[in-house]
Design a protein around this motif. Structure first.
Motif, PDB file in Angstrom:
ATOM      1  N   VAL A  65       0.834  -1.196   0.000  1.00 27.55           N
ATOM      2  CA  VAL A  65       0.000   0.000   0.000  1.00 27.55           C
ATOM      3  C   VAL A  65       0.869   1.247   0.000  1.00 27.55           C
ATOM      4  CG1 VAL A  65      -1.705   1.300   1.332  1.00 27.55           C
ATOM      5  CG2 VAL A  65      -1.851  -1.181   1.211  1.00 27.55           C
ATOM      6  N   LEU A  66       1.965   1.173   0.778  1.00 22.52           N
ATOM      7  CA  LEU A  66       2.745   2.378   1.019  1.00 22.52           C
ATOM      8  C   LEU A  66       4.215   2.016   1.136  1.00 22.52           C
ATOM      9  CD1 LEU A  66       2.842   5.430   1.972  1.00 22.52           C
ATOM     10  CD2 LEU A  66       2.453   4.556   4.274  1.00 22.52           C
ATOM     11  N   LEU A  67       5.081   2.855   0.585  1.00 20.96           N
ATOM     12  CA  LEU A  67       6.523   2.733   0.757  1.00 20.96           C
ATOM     13  C   LEU A  67       7.008   3.990   1.439  1.00 20.96           C
ATOM     14  CD1 LEU A  67       7.545   1.450  -2.806  1.00 20.96           C
ATOM     15  CD2 LEU A  67       7.239   0.090  -0.743  1.00 20.96           C
ATOM     16  N   THR A  68       7.804   3.828   2.492  1.00 23.73           N
ATOM     17  CA  THR A  68       8.363   4.988   3.181  1.00 23.73           C
ATOM     18  C   THR A  68       9.861   4.796   3.307  1.00 23.73           C
ATOM     19  OG1 THR A  68       8.022   4.000   5.353  1.00 23.73           O
ATOM     20  CG2 THR A  68       6.274   5.414   4.523  1.00 23.73           C
ATOM     21  N   GLY A  69      10.586   5.876   3.523  1.00 24.67           N
ATOM     22  CA  GLY A  69      12.029   5.819   3.698  1.00 24.67           C
ATOM     23  C   GLY A  69      12.752   6.132   2.411  1.00 24.67           C
ATOM     24  N   SER A  70      14.100   6.060   2.509  1.00 28.89           N
ATOM     25  CA  SER A  70      14.935   6.381   1.353  1.00 28.89           C
ATOM     26  C   SER A  70      14.848   5.258   0.318  1.00 28.89           C
ATOM     27  CB  SER A  70      16.382   6.579   1.797  1.00 28.89           C
ATOM     28  OG  SER A  70      16.917   5.336   2.211  1.00 28.89           O
ATOM     29  N   LEU A  71      15.379   5.530  -0.848  1.00 28.18           N
ATOM     30  CA  LEU A  71      15.334   4.545  -1.924  1.00 28.18           C
ATOM     31  C   LEU A  71      16.094   3.271  -1.560  1.00 28.18           C
ATOM     32  CD1 LEU A  71      15.827   6.814  -5.066  1.00 28.18           C
ATOM     33  CD2 LEU A  71      13.740   5.688  -4.302  1.00 28.18           C
ATOM     34  N   HIS A  72      17.125   3.387  -0.734  1.00 29.60           N
ATOM     35  CA  HIS A  72      17.950   2.245  -0.379  1.00 29.60           C
ATOM     36  C   HIS A  72      17.425   1.474   0.816  1.00 29.60           C
ATOM     37  CE1 HIS A  72      20.789   3.574  -3.349  1.00 29.60           C
ATOM     38  NE2 HIS A  72      20.808   4.778  -2.802  1.00 29.60           N
ATOM     39  N   LYS A  73      16.544   2.076   1.589  1.00 30.10           N
ATOM     40  CA  LYS A  73      15.999   1.388   2.762  1.00 30.10           C
ATOM     41  C   LYS A  73      14.519   1.717   2.867  1.00 30.10           C
ATOM     42  CE  LYS A  73      16.953   0.270   7.473  1.00 30.10           C
ATOM     43  NZ  LYS A  73      16.686  -1.129   7.433  1.00 30.10           N
ATOM     44  N   ARG A  74      13.743   1.022   2.093  1.00 33.70           N
ATOM     45  CA  ARG A  74      12.303   1.238   2.060  1.00 33.70           C
ATOM     46  C   ARG A  74      11.611   0.427   3.144  1.00 33.70           C
ATOM     47  NH1 ARG A  74      10.181   5.340  -1.083  1.00 33.70           N
ATOM     48  NH2 ARG A  74      11.225   5.388  -3.077  1.00 33.70           N
ATOM     49  N   THR A  75      10.601   0.994   3.755  1.00 30.52           N
ATOM     50  CA  THR A  75       9.713   0.288   4.668  1.00 30.52           C
ATOM     51  C   THR A  75       8.423   0.043   3.901  1.00 30.52           C
ATOM     52  OG1 THR A  75      10.676   1.412   6.576  1.00 30.52           O
ATOM     53  CG2 THR A  75       8.537   0.368   6.891  1.00 30.52           C
ATOM     54  N   LYS A  76       7.999  -1.214   3.888  1.00 30.56           N
ATOM     55  CA  LYS A  76       6.836  -1.598   3.096  1.00 30.56           C
ATOM     56  C   LYS A  76       5.642  -1.775   4.023  1.00 30.56           C
ATOM     57  CE  LYS A  76       9.888  -3.953  -0.116  1.00 30.56           C
ATOM     58  NZ  LYS A  76      10.315  -5.243  -0.655  1.00 30.56           N
ATOM     59  N   TRP A  77       4.499  -1.233   3.590  1.00 33.68           N
ATOM     60  CA  TRP A  77       3.267  -1.288   4.373  1.00 33.68           C
ATOM     61  C   TRP A  77       2.209  -2.058   3.588  1.00 33.68           C
ATOM     62  CZ3 TRP A  77       2.802   1.463   9.094  1.00 33.68           C
ATOM     63  CH2 TRP A  77       3.892   2.250   9.412  1.00 33.68           C
ATOM     64  N   VAL A  78       1.422  -2.877   4.303  1.00 27.73           N
ATOM     65  CA  VAL A  78       0.303  -3.601   3.710  1.00 27.73           C
ATOM     66  C   VAL A  78      -0.916  -3.421   4.602  1.00 27.73           C
ATOM     67  CG1 VAL A  78       1.709  -5.357   2.533  1.00 27.73           C
ATOM     68  CG2 VAL A  78       0.935  -5.747   4.868  1.00 27.73           C
ATOM     69  N   VAL A  79      -2.071  -3.844   4.093  1.00 25.39           N
ATOM     70  CA  VAL A  79      -3.294  -3.798   4.889  1.00 25.39           C
ATOM     71  C   VAL A  79      -3.240  -4.964   5.883  1.00 25.39           C
ATOM     72  CG1 VAL A  79      -5.819  -3.894   4.817  1.00 25.39           C
ATOM     73  CG2 VAL A  79      -4.552  -2.758   2.978  1.00 25.39           C
ATOM     74  N   ALA A  80      -3.394  -4.672   7.166  1.00 25.69           N
ATOM     75  CA  ALA A  80      -3.243  -5.682   8.216  1.00 25.69           C
ATOM     76  C   ALA A  80      -4.221  -6.838   8.038  1.00 25.69           C
ATOM     77  CB  ALA A  80      -3.420  -5.038   9.585  1.00 25.69           C
ATOM     78  N   THR A  81      -5.483  -6.545   7.746  1.00 23.00           N
ATOM     79  CA  THR A  81      -6.469  -7.629   7.621  1.00 23.00           C
ATOM     80  C   THR A  81      -6.156  -8.536   6.430  1.00 23.00           C
ATOM     81  OG1 THR A  81      -7.923  -6.157   6.371  1.00 23.00           O
ATOM     82  CG2 THR A  81      -8.326  -6.350   8.746  1.00 23.00           C
ATOM     83  N   GLU A  82      -5.653  -7.947   5.329  1.00 20.18           N
ATOM     84  CA  GLU A  82      -5.283  -8.761   4.170  1.00 20.18           C
ATOM     85  C   GLU A  82      -4.116  -9.689   4.518  1.00 20.18           C
ATOM     86  OE1 GLU A  82      -4.450  -6.203   0.859  1.00 20.18           O
ATOM     87  OE2 GLU A  82      -6.512  -5.438   0.768  1.00 20.18           O
ATOM     88  N   LEU A  83      -3.142  -9.169   5.267  1.00 19.79           N
ATOM     89  CA  LEU A  83      -1.993  -9.993   5.664  1.00 19.79           C
ATOM     90  C   LEU A  83      -2.426 -11.113   6.607  1.00 19.79           C
ATOM     91  CD1 LEU A  83       1.054 -10.470   5.526  1.00 19.79           C
ATOM     92  CD2 LEU A  83       1.289  -8.966   7.494  1.00 19.79           C
TER      93      LEU A  83
END
Length: 183
Positions: A65-83
């Motif tokens: 759903v969402l990527l945060t952080g620098s290009l070299h160290k991205r934090t990946k976000w997903v929908v909790a219920t889907e996971l």
């Protein structure tokens, strides 16, 4: 390093240079429904590498759903219920009947009992073979003794015959290889 449980507020530009990229804009403003992959692993009770493997191996893994952080160290976000739903499906698939090539493991005691029975049979077979070979060896030795006695008697008869011929003065018989040639 623990991630902030709440993703940042959406920037004015969805592809902003501050390191926040919304891949599913419909979740903007609903950040409380999202979870990072690391936190999601703890949430569903698996390792982060299991989450990474699922993401790489399964096309039905929840979409990011969402990527945060620098290009070299991205934090990946997903929908909790889907996971959570995906993890449940994986757990049910693993606990259901196995149709793959791996067979369930047998208990160690069963394996040890089967090995014991196998080696007892091997030992019995080898003992029988040893007994048969011992009997054959005894027969061979008896036959050898009998042949040695017969040889000894034959030599004694031959010696007696040669002595008798020598006492009579009969010249020794010519062999077929000797030929007299007269000119």
């Amino acid at each position: 390093m623990r991630q902030d449980p709440n993703p940042p507020d959406p920037p004015a530009d969805p592809r902003a240079a501050d390191g926040v990229v919304w891949l599913r804009p419909e979740y903007q403003g609903r950040q409380n429904e999202l979870v990072t992959l690391s936190d999601g692993a703890r949430l569903v009770g698996v390792t982060r590498s299991a989450i990474s493997n699922w993401q790489n191996r399964h096309s039905n893994f929840p979409a990011l759903v969402l990527l945060t952080g620098s290009l070299h160290k991205r934090t990946k976000w997903v929908v909790a219920t889907e996971l959570i739903d995906f993890a449940r499906a994986q757990q049910q698939r693993r606990s259901g009947p196995r149709t793959g090539h791996k067979s369930p493991q047998r208990p160690g005691a069963q394996i040890a009992a089967e090995q014991t029975a196998h080696y007892e049979e091997v030992l019995r077979t080898l003992t029988e073979r040893e007994q048969r070979q011992a009997q054959a060896l005894a027969r061979t030795r008896a036959a050898k003794r009998a042949a040695a006695q017969k040889l000894s008697r034959a030599r004694a008869r031959l010696t007696a015959e040669i002595d008798a011929v020598a006492r009579l003065g009969v010249p020794a018989a010519r062999t077929t290889t000797e030929k007299e040639t007269r000119p």
